[in-house]
Design a protein around this motif. Sequence first.
Motif, PDB file in Angstrom:
ATOM      1  N   HIS A 124       0.724  -0.993   0.093  1.00 37.75           N
ATOM      2  CA  HIS A 124       0.046  -0.028   0.120  1.00 37.75           C
ATOM      3  C   HIS A 124       0.869   1.320  -0.011  1.00 37.75           C
ATOM      4  O   HIS A 124       1.965   1.389   0.569  1.00 37.75           O
ATOM      5  CB  HIS A 124      -0.879   0.049   1.260  1.00 37.75           C
ATOM      6  CG  HIS A 124      -2.044   1.018   1.325  1.00 37.75           C
ATOM      7  ND1 HIS A 124      -1.877   2.178   1.214  1.00 37.75           N
ATOM      8  CD2 HIS A 124      -3.412   0.639   0.687  1.00 37.75           C
ATOM      9  CE1 HIS A 124      -3.063   2.738   1.028  1.00 37.75           C
ATOM     10  NE2 HIS A 124      -4.075   1.951   0.831  1.00 37.75           N
ATOM     11  N   TRP A 135      -2.645  -0.104  -6.357  1.00 36.26           N
ATOM     12  CA  TRP A 135      -3.538   0.837  -5.590  1.00 36.26           C
ATOM     13  C   TRP A 135      -3.510   2.531  -6.025  1.00 36.26           C
ATOM     14  O   TRP A 135      -2.529   2.934  -6.645  1.00 36.26           O
ATOM     15  CB  TRP A 135      -2.834   1.036  -4.206  1.00 36.26           C
ATOM     16  CG  TRP A 135      -2.501  -0.323  -3.514  1.00 36.26           C
ATOM     17  CD1 TRP A 135      -1.517  -0.900  -3.515  1.00 36.26           C
ATOM     18  CD2 TRP A 135      -3.391  -0.820  -2.463  1.00 36.26           C
ATOM     19  NE1 TRP A 135      -1.423  -1.908  -2.424  1.00 36.26           N
ATOM     20  CE2 TRP A 135      -2.751  -1.901  -1.957  1.00 36.26           C
ATOM     21  CE3 TRP A 135      -4.836  -0.459  -1.933  1.00 36.26           C
ATOM     22  CZ2 TRP A 135      -3.410  -2.582  -1.039  1.00 36.26           C
ATOM     23  CZ3 TRP A 135      -5.324  -1.307  -1.201  1.00 36.26           C
ATOM     24  CH2 TRP A 135      -4.602  -2.358  -0.549  1.00 36.26           C
ATOM     25  N   SER A 192     -12.581  -1.058  -4.328  1.00 36.54           N
ATOM     26  CA  SER A 192     -11.533  -0.461  -3.399  1.00 36.54           C
ATOM     27  C   SER A 192     -11.419  -1.227  -2.089  1.00 36.54           C
ATOM     28  O   SER A 192     -11.966  -2.229  -2.034  1.00 36.54           O
ATOM     29  CB  SER A 192     -12.733   0.915  -2.529  1.00 36.54           C
ATOM     30  OG  SER A 192     -13.729   0.433  -2.097  1.00 36.54           O
ATOM     31  N   VAL A 225      -6.503  -8.587  -1.375  1.00 33.07           N
ATOM     32  CA  VAL A 225      -5.944  -7.626  -0.168  1.00 33.07           C
ATOM     33  C   VAL A 225      -5.506  -8.380   1.125  1.00 33.07           C
ATOM     34  O   VAL A 225      -6.480  -9.125   1.576  1.00 33.07           O
ATOM     35  CB  VAL A 225      -6.730  -6.345   0.227  1.00 33.07           C
ATOM     36  CG1 VAL A 225      -5.919  -5.473   1.314  1.00 33.07           C
ATOM     37  CG2 VAL A 225      -6.911  -5.505  -0.939  1.00 33.07           C
ATOM     38  N   LEU A 262      -1.592  -5.789  -1.932  1.00 33.81           N
ATOM     39  CA  LEU A 262      -2.311  -6.160  -3.149  1.00 33.81           C
ATOM     40  C   LEU A 262      -1.775  -7.280  -3.654  1.00 33.81           C
ATOM     41  O   LEU A 262      -0.493  -6.994  -4.250  1.00 33.81           O
ATOM     42  CB  LEU A 262      -2.785  -4.879  -3.976  1.00 33.81           C
ATOM     43  CG  LEU A 262      -3.577  -4.918  -5.153  1.00 33.81           C
ATOM     44  CD1 LEU A 262      -4.996  -5.569  -4.804  1.00 33.81           C
ATOM     45  CD2 LEU A 262      -3.665  -3.580  -5.883  1.00 33.81           C
ATOM     46  N   ILE A 270      -8.723   0.885  -6.072  1.00 32.86           N
ATOM     47  CA  ILE A 270      -7.922  -0.143  -6.590  1.00 32.86           C
ATOM     48  C   ILE A 270      -8.548  -0.385  -7.957  1.00 32.86           C
ATOM     49  O   ILE A 270      -9.632  -0.452  -8.279  1.00 32.86           O
ATOM     50  CB  ILE A 270      -7.917  -1.450  -5.818  1.00 32.86           C
ATOM     51  CG1 ILE A 270      -7.309  -1.276  -4.358  1.00 32.86           C
ATOM     52  CG2 ILE A 270      -7.162  -2.327  -6.741  1.00 32.86           C
ATOM     53  CD1 ILE A 270      -7.693  -2.551  -3.642  1.00 32.86           C
ATOM     54  N   GLU A 286     -11.129   3.293   2.887  1.00 29.01           N
ATOM     55  CA  GLU A 286     -10.855   2.441   1.587  1.00 29.01           C
ATOM     56  C   GLU A 286     -10.047   3.299   0.407  1.00 29.01           C
ATOM     57  O   GLU A 286     -10.543   4.393   0.371  1.00 29.01           O
ATOM     58  CB  GLU A 286     -11.819   1.436   1.182  1.00 29.01           C
ATOM     59  CG  GLU A 286     -12.029   0.412   2.211  1.00 29.01           C
ATOM     60  CD  GLU A 286     -13.041  -0.756   1.636  1.00 29.01           C
ATOM     61  OE1 GLU A 286     -13.670  -0.605   0.461  1.00 29.01           O
ATOM     62  OE2 GLU A 286     -13.029  -1.871   2.166  1.00 29.01           O
ATOM     63  N   THR A 287      -9.120   2.619  -0.128  1.00 33.40           N
ATOM     64  CA  THR A 287      -8.445   3.123  -1.279  1.00 33.40           C
ATOM     65  C   THR A 287      -8.811   2.352  -2.551  1.00 33.40           C
ATOM     66  O   THR A 287      -9.250   1.298  -2.881  1.00 33.40           O
ATOM     67  CB  THR A 287      -7.033   2.765  -0.913  1.00 33.40           C
ATOM     68  OG1 THR A 287      -6.473   3.395   0.082  1.00 33.40           O
ATOM     69  CG2 THR A 287      -5.733   3.314  -2.356  1.00 33.40           C
TER      70      THR A 287
END
Length: 361
Positions: free
Chosen positions: A284, A333, A360, A304, A294, A346, A343-344
């Motif tokens: 990340h 990411w 995400s 993840v 990831l 993706i 959350e990020t």
Amino acid sequence: MAILDTVWPADSIEFCPHESASDIFVCGTYRLEQSADAAHTALDDEKVYFEPTTGKQSQVRRGKCLVLQVMENGGVSQIQEISLPAVLDQKWCHTSPTASPVLGIADSEGNITLHEWHKEERRLKTFQSVSCAPSDVLCLSLDWSTRRFPTNNIGSLVVSLSNGSLCVLSPDSTGNLSIVNRWHAHDYEPWIAAWNYWNTSIVYSGGDDLTMKGWDIRQNLSQPIFTNKRFNAGVTAIQSHPHMEYLVAVGSYDNNVCIFDTRKPLVPLVQGDVGGGAWRVKWHPSPSRKEDILVAGMHDGFKVAKAHHGEDVTWEIVKRFDDHESLAYGADWSFAPPGVDGETLIASCSFYDHILHLWSG
């Protein structure tokens, strides 16, 4: 979330790390065009697309770099398409905020091409092509040296080649990249090459010979500084941790991701089963989520995982994304701030069904 048909088989996703372009990412595609006499090739073998052309097969590998934008509504829009030989790998160079973003692309005809992002025109412009090998040799992977310590100028590249070689490209006095080292590293395809981001005299490589090797580019490159032969299948992915100095993640066709301390590179701190061959592993980008990784798991989708760093390192799958119906190859990411849920974003892409998803984690 958003879905995009990439038209040709997709194998690589990379988000731009630059603050001014964090909504921009690229997807690489790879189409194998075969003559009638070569049509019997076993296309269900995941390696067929990535292996060098042999014998009398007249195969042409074509590719595209799709330049994509994440829309404010969460959708995705294609803003540019660059035609190339087949794209095997792509990486953005981490540069200082005042420098323009630069993308390096590894292709199936032995070339590395460099493309600069022009913010006002919102497009990539090619400014250099470096031939690393003859056109029947594939550039399999590349990695920039500046991930941990971004610079005003482009960094150095390490590139792995399907003939078993690695090469290092560094900027010359004019700012263009040129080859400064090239050496034979593996007896079979070196699927991956990567820098130690904390010590850029050190590069790592992994190959179909079931080995991971470390190299000190200041030394005679006739032998590695270590060789780890304790893998049950080819080594496909390596990434140095951008926020924890001595950690490196290594993926293999044997369905495992191993986390190593670079000071003891023969015995993993932890080994995690990811259900399929780990074609790409990505730590990340945020220090606040430095345990999260990831994984593109080929036959078993995207995941993840969390590598907890306590007294011992533990491994836990915390999210799966199984909406792809083909080989899970490309994933990354976003470097943009997290959403309201923490959350990020993706992006991931799969091969034969040529589909890209935003999700995400």
